[in-house]
Write a protein that holds these residues in place. Structure first.
Motif, PDB file in Angstrom:
ATOM      1  N   ALA A 121       0.988  -1.258   0.025  1.00 17.19           N
ATOM      2  CA  ALA A 121       0.059   0.103   0.057  1.00 17.19           C
ATOM      3  C   ALA A 121       0.877   1.131   0.072  1.00 17.19           C
ATOM      4  CB  ALA A 121      -0.885  -0.029   1.352  1.00 17.19           C
ATOM      5  N   ARG A 122       0.500   2.392  -0.885  1.00 16.83           N
ATOM      6  CA  ARG A 122       1.005   3.427  -0.747  1.00 16.83           C
ATOM      7  C   ARG A 122       1.577   3.968   0.738  1.00 16.83           C
ATOM      8  NH1 ARG A 122       1.983   6.487  -4.875  1.00 16.83           N
ATOM      9  NH2 ARG A 122       0.376   5.787  -6.226  1.00 16.83           N
ATOM     10  N   PRO A 179       3.698   2.942  -9.561  1.00 15.95           N
ATOM     11  CA  PRO A 179       2.150   3.045  -8.871  1.00 15.95           C
ATOM     12  C   PRO A 179       1.557   1.819  -9.502  1.00 15.95           C
ATOM     13  CG  PRO A 179       2.431   4.628 -10.638  1.00 15.95           C
ATOM     14  CD  PRO A 179       3.889   4.169 -10.587  1.00 15.95           C
ATOM     15  N   GLY A 204      -3.510   1.764  -7.043  1.00 15.66           N
ATOM     16  CA  GLY A 204      -3.529   2.362  -5.613  1.00 15.66           C
ATOM     17  C   GLY A 204      -2.115   2.111  -4.797  1.00 15.66           C
ATOM     18  N   ASP A 205      -1.533   0.841  -5.076  1.00 13.24           N
ATOM     19  CA  ASP A 205      -0.528   0.231  -4.502  1.00 13.24           C
ATOM     20  C   ASP A 205       0.775   0.966  -5.160  1.00 13.24           C
ATOM     21  OD1 ASP A 205      -2.342  -0.953  -2.767  1.00 13.24           O
ATOM     22  OD2 ASP A 205      -1.809  -2.964  -3.976  1.00 13.24           O
TER      23      ASP A 205
END
Length: 298
Positions: A241-242, A259, A262-263
């Motif tokens: 996850a970011r 990217p 979303g991750d």
């Protein structure tokens, strides 16, 4: 019979070029290139276009030598030009010139003075690049891919033994890029083809031999597969996850962070596993490319 033989080599030794203001474009370039497709890979500003322009005799180096077969290119640039096909990065034409008219004009400039022979050569090349149906349309109206195919056609006039193409697929849609790949692959059976690009996929798809250029220097040289082998067992990747990016990359220097829905995908070069989030990754040319640029900037 083609006179392209294994002895028809492009040999570059100690090539240096510094522009006014002290900008060092080329530094000690050494290359041996035989018939086939050779990829010159590097970011914008790496010196690729400077090298292509120098090899095409559009500018002289400050030091070094260039030979094509037995021809000393710097001593006899006219001899090289008779065997050269060149597609520059920006291939511009007069707005009203048709594809047929442009090729006819360039064929005349290349010494094909007999009208029938010139018409035959132009017709054959238009067929080869699949532009016969658009031959009498202004080139300025063509799509980017069609314009590049005209550029390849003009580069092939006169059966050149060295073909230089500078960023030929930049800005093309996937279909046109694939057509140009096929054409470049065909050409490589007849000549030495130097493909200068910043697109890793072009080199990975087409070239059995390559060099990576950074800061005007060659920092990697060899076949893509052999060059990538040096990263075997040293490449690791994690998808997180970011919000966890800072945690996962603490204490390591990421090779690349991309990217992904979303991750982020973090790639690291390390002799040992850099953390629990990481698993082994098989090296690809893009990994070696970024690794080479990281090393060059260290």
């Amino acid at each position: 019979m083609s006179d392209v033989t294994p002895s028809m080599q492009l040999r570059v030794r100690g090539l240096d070029k510094t522009y006014p203001g002290g900008v060092r474009a080329l530094s000690g370039i050494e290359l041996d290139v035989g018939p086939g497709l050779f990829g010159l890979l590097g970011p914008n500003g790496a010196g690729k276009s400077s090298l292509m322009r120098t090899l095409a005799t559009l500018q002289r180096p400050d030091a070094g030598s260039i030979h094509l077969g037995e021809t000393d290119v710097l001593a006899d640039p006219a001899a090289l030009r008779r065997r050269l096909g060149y597609l520059p990065q920006d291939f511009g034409v007069h707005p009203g010139v048709t594809a047929r008219g442009l090729l006819d004009h360039i064929a005349l400039m290349k010494g094909i003075v007999d009208g029938r022979e010139r018409a035959r050569a132009v017709h054959e090349l238009l067929e080869r690049v699949n532009l016969t149906g658009a031959a009498d349309r202004p080139v300025a109206e063509f799509s980017g891919g069609m314009r590049q195919r005209v550029g390849i056609a003009q580069a092939l006039l006169g059966a050149p033994r060295l073909v230089i193409v500078d960023e030929p697929t930049a800005g093309l849609d996937p279909a046109e890029r694939n057509r140009l790949h096929q054409l470049l692959s065909e050409i490589s059976g007849e000549a030495i083809v130097l493909l200068s690009t910043h697109l890793v996929d072009d080199v990975a798809s087409l070239c059995g031999d390559m060099a990576i250029l950074a800061g005007g220097r060659i920092v990697r040289r060899g076949s893509p597969s052999a060059a990538c082998a040096e990263l075997d067992g040293k490449l690791w990747q994690a998808r997180v996850a970011r919000a966890r990016q800072a945690e996962v990359t603490r204490g390591v220097r990421p090779l690349q962070v991309s990217p992904r829905l979303g991750d982020v995908v973090v790639t690291v070069v390390s002799a040992t596993r850099p953390g629990e989030a990481f698993g082994p990754k098989a090296p690809e040319l893009e990994d070696l490319y970024h690794h080479s640029l990281h090393e060059a900037s260290a």
